[in-house]
Design a protein around this motif. Structure first.
Motif, mmCIF file in Angstrom:
data_model
loop_
_atom_site.group_PDB
_atom_site.id
_atom_site.type_symbol
_atom_site.label_atom_id
_atom_site.label_comp_id
_atom_site.label_asym_id
_atom_site.label_seq_id
_atom_site.Cartn_x
_atom_site.Cartn_y
_atom_site.Cartn_z
ATOM 1 N N GLU B 127 0.819 -1.211 0.000
ATOM 2 C CA GLU B 127 0.000 0.000 0.000
ATOM 3 C C GLU B 127 0.858 1.268 0.000
ATOM 4 O O GLU B 127 0.353 2.371 0.098
ATOM 5 C CB GLU B 127 -0.933 0.016 1.219
ATOM 6 N N GLY B 128 2.184 1.077 -0.030
ATOM 7 C CA GLY B 128 3.081 2.226 -0.101
ATOM 8 C C GLY B 128 3.377 2.862 1.238
ATOM 9 O O GLY B 128 3.829 4.006 1.310
ATOM 10 N N CYS B 129 3.127 2.095 2.309
ATOM 11 C CA CYS B 129 3.341 2.629 3.654
ATOM 12 C C CYS B 129 4.817 2.439 4.032
ATOM 13 O O CYS B 129 5.280 1.316 4.191
ATOM 14 C CB CYS B 129 2.426 1.863 4.602
ATOM 15 N N GLU B 130 5.564 3.524 4.142
ATOM 16 C CA GLU B 130 7.014 3.413 4.356
ATOM 17 C C GLU B 130 7.399 3.321 5.829
ATOM 18 O O GLU B 130 8.565 3.192 6.168
ATOM 19 C CB GLU B 130 7.720 4.628 3.751
ATOM 20 N N LEU B 131 6.394 3.454 6.711
ATOM 21 C CA LEU B 131 6.640 3.403 8.153
ATOM 22 C C LEU B 131 7.760 4.376 8.551
ATOM 23 O O LEU B 131 8.748 4.003 9.192
ATOM 24 C CB LEU B 131 6.957 1.967 8.586
ATOM 25 N N LEU B 132 7.572 5.629 8.161
ATOM 26 C CA LEU B 132 8.564 6.668 8.455
ATOM 27 C C LEU B 132 8.701 6.873 9.961
ATOM 28 O O LEU B 132 7.703 6.878 10.680
ATOM 29 C CB LEU B 132 8.144 7.995 7.807
ATOM 30 N N HIS B 133 9.952 7.056 10.408
ATOM 31 C CA HIS B 133 10.183 7.325 11.829
ATOM 32 C C HIS B 133 9.500 8.637 12.211
ATOM 33 O O HIS B 133 9.654 9.662 11.546
ATOM 34 C CB HIS B 133 11.691 7.407 12.100
ATOM 35 N N PHE B 134 8.732 8.596 13.296
ATOM 36 C CA PHE B 134 7.883 9.724 13.693
ATOM 37 C C PHE B 134 8.685 11.017 13.905
ATOM 38 O O PHE B 134 8.244 12.096 13.558
ATOM 39 C CB PHE B 134 7.151 9.349 14.981
ATOM 40 N N ASP B 135 9.888 10.894 14.452
ATOM 41 C CA ASP B 135 10.696 12.088 14.723
ATOM 42 C C ASP B 135 11.651 12.406 13.583
ATOM 43 O O ASP B 135 11.831 13.556 13.212
ATOM 44 C CB ASP B 135 11.545 11.890 15.993
ATOM 45 N N ARG B 136 12.290 11.367 13.030
ATOM 46 C CA ARG B 136 13.387 11.593 12.104
ATOM 47 C C ARG B 136 12.971 11.547 10.638
ATOM 48 O O ARG B 136 13.730 11.951 9.764
ATOM 49 C CB ARG B 136 14.500 10.561 12.351
ATOM 50 N N GLY B 137 11.785 10.996 10.367
ATOM 51 C CA GLY B 137 11.284 10.988 9.001
ATOM 52 C C GLY B 137 11.926 9.950 8.090
ATOM 53 O O GLY B 137 11.624 9.904 6.909
ATOM 54 N N GLU B 138 12.822 9.103 8.638
ATOM 55 C CA GLU B 138 13.466 8.088 7.785
ATOM 56 C C GLU B 138 12.525 6.901 7.579
ATOM 57 O O GLU B 138 11.801 6.534 8.482
ATOM 58 C CB GLU B 138 14.731 7.528 8.468
ATOM 59 N N PRO B 139 12.581 6.277 6.380
ATOM 60 C CA PRO B 139 11.802 5.051 6.196
ATOM 61 C C PRO B 139 12.422 3.881 6.957
ATOM 62 O O PRO B 139 13.634 3.867 7.191
ATOM 63 C CB PRO B 139 11.857 4.807 4.684
ATOM 64 N N LEU B 140 11.603 2.904 7.312
ATOM 65 C CA LEU B 140 12.077 1.741 8.077
ATOM 66 C C LEU B 140 13.104 0.941 7.284
ATOM 67 O O LEU B 140 14.073 0.420 7.840
ATOM 68 C CB LEU B 140 10.880 0.865 8.453
ATOM 69 N N GLY B 141 12.877 0.851 5.967
ATOM 70 C CA GLY B 141 13.859 0.213 5.080
ATOM 71 C C GLY B 141 14.194 -1.208 5.467
ATOM 72 O O GLY B 141 13.318 -2.003 5.811
#
Lengths: 118, 460
Positions: B127-141
């Motif tokens: 679904e394109g959900c990158e699970l970005l870190h709430f504070d840092r904005g990085e994707p879980l990768g």
């Protein structure tokens, strides 16, 4: 340097906790006059300087005048936060107690700020 | 009509007798029990790896045994708890067995599911959900492969739904702490899910009571002013229009004052104008607190606005290993000696070719509880040396843990405190706060009687 000082703990209590790797330290004045005083002197810069050993990236201050409280958010202050921190105080539980030792200049109307009836 | 909602557990490990003490001294409509801190679910995940029937707050089963007679004598009493953790079915089974044994086989238990996102990580990715870190904005990768738990903070709706279906005990996994209180209030008063100010008032109630005795004088820097030995746990009285009074059982210790309630209102918050819950965004800056009588405090003026479009998600991933060891260092030269002992450990590891990714040394008693704050006083006679280590390799951390005992005989004199044995090596789970759009999460409820849950097969 001979200015008379008063400990923050004379006019307020404090409570701290964690938000991930950030810590929050809330200061709750006993009385409204104390809040007005703290709003002037207890700046984010002053709190950041007090806690400089924590290597926080920056400190924000939020005001809650109706609750006589100031909330300080210390970003990246917990050495990794509850999960990664190697410190004994992984969650910043000690910060509130610590901050009450902060010395502030004694205001003229200090008697209106002490605990008394609230 | 006023709804009385109490809380008698603020985390897994809170005072075991608090629920019984509360119910014996106060009549309430709802008892809430909150067991899940940020990292509790990752601990439960490692327990579930070892046993498929583990992974919930077993304390709640003990509590049920302790208060089962009160469920019989107090027909109005209902319980809402997030004790289900990662395994609400096993929790319901264990609780059901206790109830059946005590003759309450017909008691309806509601179970809330749908917070556990681990089984649908692939779908989320699609679904394109990158699970970005709430504070840092990085994707879980690539960390995704190491995820051991991923749970959405569900809101009050499935709790309210369970109560509508007749549940007397509601067991959830991860829901927002405040929602444990909001669910019963919405069920009772029939508020709509866009009645933001009422939802805000109930969320404020939930926030104040969710940490148990922290609202009644516990964790107060003013600890000298109240009697803590028999501290009372908090009760929120909520009115149909969102009126809110905080109190505690008569005759209990602790205190409920304008000050103790305010202290808890501002606990673990960020921007007070935007306290996020899945049910509503609450503005704490409009809230006022006023004493009404001894141990009765009114909380007024809560305001709220439309809830966020995403659920907060608590995600944990396996991130290496950690251990910490302590030795008491005694003598007039204790500070110098403790630093030497710490460097001996480091040097000996180095000799064995082991460099740890991170080590942290603290001289407890010399001011290191707050790192870098003050130099140690020069008249100390003893100090507790605590060293903690982290490394991605279990064996490296195990080698660290083996360095403490030998120091008793091959280090300086004046060391003690090895009776607890070698420090244990623990897997470390790191926390990755993120969000998932609400439309990708499907809260479900199932309400069945205790007998049914007690006989649910282990593999269900």
């Amino acid at each position: 340097m001979h200015e008379k000082t008063i400990a923050l703990g004379e006019v307020a209590t404090a409570r701290s906790g964690d938000k991930g790797n950030h810590a929050n330290v809330a200061v709750i004045a006993w009385r409204q006059a104390g809040y007005q005083f703290l709003e002037k002197v207890l700046t984010a810069e002053r709190v950041a300087e007090f806690f400089q050993g924590l290597d926080s990236s920056h400190v924000d201050r939020f005001e809650l005048p109706k609750l006589g409280s100031l909330n300080f958010l210390l970003y990246d202050a917990l050495g990794g936060g509850a999960s990664q921190s190697l410190r004994i105080d992984t969650q910043g539980k000690l910060l509130g107690t610590a901050l009450l030792d902060l010395q502030l200049p004694v205001p003229d109307n200090v008697s209106e700020m002490l605990r008394g009836t609230s | 009509m006023t709804l009385r909602i109490a809380n008698a557990a603020g985390f897994w490990g809170d005072w075991p007798s608090a629920p019984r003490r509360l119910l014996e001294t106060a009549e309430v409509d709802f008892l809430t029990l909150e067991y899940l801190a940020e990292l509790t679910l990752s601990i439960m995940a490692s327990q579930r790896k070892k046993s498929p029937t583990a992974g919930y707050a077993t304390d709640f089963v003990t509590v049920t045994e302790d208060i089962v007679s009160l469920l019989q004598t107090q027909p109005q009493l209902k319980i809402v708890t997030n004790a289900g953790g990662l395994n609400p079915i096993s929790c319901a089974r264990a609780v059901g067995k206790v109830l059946v044994k005590c003759g309450l086989e017909n008691l309806p238990i509601g179970v809330v599911f749908g917070d556990d996102l681990l089984p649908q990580m692939d779908t989320l990715t699609k679904e394109g959900c990158e699970l970005l870190h709430f504070d840092r904005g990085e994707p879980l990768g690539t960390l995704r492969e190491k995820v051991i738990s991923a749970n959405a903070y569900l809101g009050a709706e499935p709790i309210s739904r369970s109560l509508e279906k007749g549940a007397r005990i509601v067991i959830t996994g991860r829901v927002a702490d405040a929602s444990l209180t909001v669910g019963p209030a919405v069920h009772q008063f029939g508020w709509t899910w866009d009645d933001w100010n009422s939802l805000a008032a109930a969320s404020v109630a939930g926030h104040i009571i969710e940490c148990g005795a922290q609202a009644t004088g516990g964790y107060s820097t003013d600890w000298k002013s109240c009697q803590l030995a028999n501290i009372g746990y908090p009760i929120a009285e909520i009115g149909s229009d969102g009126q809110l009074i905080i109190t505690k059982p008569d005759g209990s210790g602790g205190q409920v004052t304008r000050h103790t309630v305010t202290e808890q209102l501002v606990y673990e918050i960020g921007d007070p104008a935007a306290y996020l819950t899945p049910d509503v965004i609450v503005d704490f800056t409009t809230v006022e607190v006023a004493a009404l009588a001894e141990n009765r405090v009114a909380v007024r003026g809560s305001t709220g606005r439309e809830a966020p479009e995403s659920y907060k998600v608590s995600l944990a991933y396996a991130d290496g290993f950690t251990a910490s060891g302590q030795l008491l260092v005694f003598g007039n030269d204790c500070v110098v000696k403790a630093k030497v002992v710490a460097s001996l450990i480091e040097e000996r590891l180095h000799q064995d070719g082991i460099e740890l990714a991170r080590m942290h040394t603290e001289l407890l008693g010399a001011g290191d509880g707050l790192p870098g704050m003050q130099p140690p006083p020069d008249d100390l006679r003893e100090v507790m040396l605590r060293i903690a280590a982290y490394d991605p390799r279990r064996e490296a951390v195990a080698a660290f843990a083996r360095q403490f005992a030998p120091l008793i005989t091959n280090g300086p004199a004046g060391l003690a405190g090895y009776a607890q044995g070698r420090p244990s090596v623990r897997p470390l789970y790191s926390y990755w706060p993120t969000t998932v759009p609400k439309e990708l999460v499907f809260p479900e409820v199932r309400v069945l009687d205790a007998n049914h849950w007690a006989n649910t097969p282990e593999n269900n």
